[in-house]
Design a protein around this motif. Sequence first.
Motif, PDB file in Angstrom:
ATOM      1  N   GLU A 240      -9.625   6.022  -4.999  1.00 17.48           N
ATOM      2  CA  GLU A 240     -10.289   4.821  -4.521  1.00 17.48           C
ATOM      3  C   GLU A 240      -9.967   4.553  -3.048  1.00 17.48           C
ATOM      4  N   ASP A 241     -10.981   4.226  -2.313  1.00 14.74           N
ATOM      5  CA  ASP A 241     -10.856   3.883  -0.909  1.00 14.74           C
ATOM      6  C   ASP A 241     -10.287   2.467  -0.805  1.00 14.74           C
ATOM      7  N   PRO A 242      -9.349   2.202   0.121  1.00 10.00           N
ATOM      8  CA  PRO A 242      -8.780   0.852   0.252  1.00 10.00           C
ATOM      9  C   PRO A 242      -9.830  -0.225   0.524  1.00 10.00           C
ATOM     10  N   VAL A 243     -10.862   0.120   1.259  1.00  6.95           N
ATOM     11  CA  VAL A 243     -11.921  -0.855   1.558  1.00  6.95           C
ATOM     12  C   VAL A 243     -12.671  -1.203   0.273  1.00  6.95           C
ATOM     13  N   GLU A 244     -12.965  -0.184  -0.546  1.00  7.83           N
ATOM     14  CA  GLU A 244     -13.658  -0.429  -1.812  1.00  7.83           C
ATOM     15  C   GLU A 244     -12.792  -1.244  -2.761  1.00  7.83           C
ATOM     16  N   ARG A 245     -11.495  -0.953  -2.781  1.00 13.65           N
ATOM     17  CA  ARG A 245     -10.589  -1.713  -3.654  1.00 13.65           C
ATOM     18  C   ARG A 245     -10.547  -3.170  -3.227  1.00 13.65           C
ATOM     19  N   ARG A 246     -10.538  -3.423  -1.923  1.00 13.23           N
ATOM     20  CA  ARG A 246     -10.538  -4.800  -1.423  1.00 13.23           C
ATOM     21  C   ARG A 246     -11.840  -5.512  -1.799  1.00 13.23           C
TER      22      ARG A 246
ATOM     23  N   GLY B 115      -4.209  -4.366  -2.483  1.00 17.36           N
ATOM     24  CA  GLY B 115      -3.603  -3.642  -1.375  1.00 17.36           C
ATOM     25  C   GLY B 115      -3.451  -4.499  -0.132  1.00 17.36           C
ATOM     26  N   ASP B 116      -4.076  -5.659  -0.101  1.00 24.28           N
ATOM     27  CA  ASP B 116      -3.985  -6.579   1.027  1.00 24.28           C
ATOM     28  C   ASP B 116      -3.101  -7.748   0.605  1.00 24.28           C
ATOM     29  N   PRO B 117      -1.941  -7.947   1.247  1.00 20.48           N
ATOM     30  CA  PRO B 117      -1.024  -9.011   0.817  1.00 20.48           C
ATOM     31  C   PRO B 117      -1.633 -10.411   0.853  1.00 20.48           C
ATOM     32  N   GLY B 118      -2.435 -10.706   1.848  1.00 19.27           N
ATOM     33  CA  GLY B 118      -3.063 -12.024   1.936  1.00 19.27           C
ATOM     34  C   GLY B 118      -4.059 -12.256   0.817  1.00 19.27           C
ATOM     35  N   LEU B 119      -4.880 -11.263   0.560  1.00 19.43           N
ATOM     36  CA  LEU B 119      -5.861 -11.361  -0.528  1.00 19.43           C
ATOM     37  C   LEU B 119      -5.160 -11.434  -1.872  1.00 19.43           C
TER      38      LEU B 119
END
Length: 139
Positions: A62-68, A114-118
């Motif tokens: 999975e791409d990090p952008v897609e996971r976000r 993968g994004d701490p803020g999200l």
Amino acid sequence: MRVYGPNGTTLGTPASTARKTSSGGFVLPEDETATAQETRAPVAPRTTTGIDVLLALQGIEEDPVERRKRSVQRGKGALEVLDDLKLRLLSGNLDQSMVGRLRDAATSLKSSSGDPGLDAVLSEIELRVEVELAKASQH
């Protein structure tokens, strides 16, 4: 010289006794034939099953952008469920399907983006969904 077959593999079963040629001078020993068979024995592939394996494979590719993006969509979906809950509470139409939707929303928010803020925002939404789920299960 050894001849195993068309592709160099032995397909038959090992001979139980030594063979002699017509001249009587050549003998195939049993040990060598048995060893050749043992080294070429097929091994069944190991099968892995389970949802954890599939999820692990998705996480690897999975791409990090897609996971976000998926995490944002799950957060939006949970907020929509909470908004629908608010409207149903105000109208007095709380039913068991709503409790099921709350459970699904809480379960979907458990994975990391993968994004701490999200992840912090999603954990707050998850906490609110869990509180409303606890309230709904008391009734």
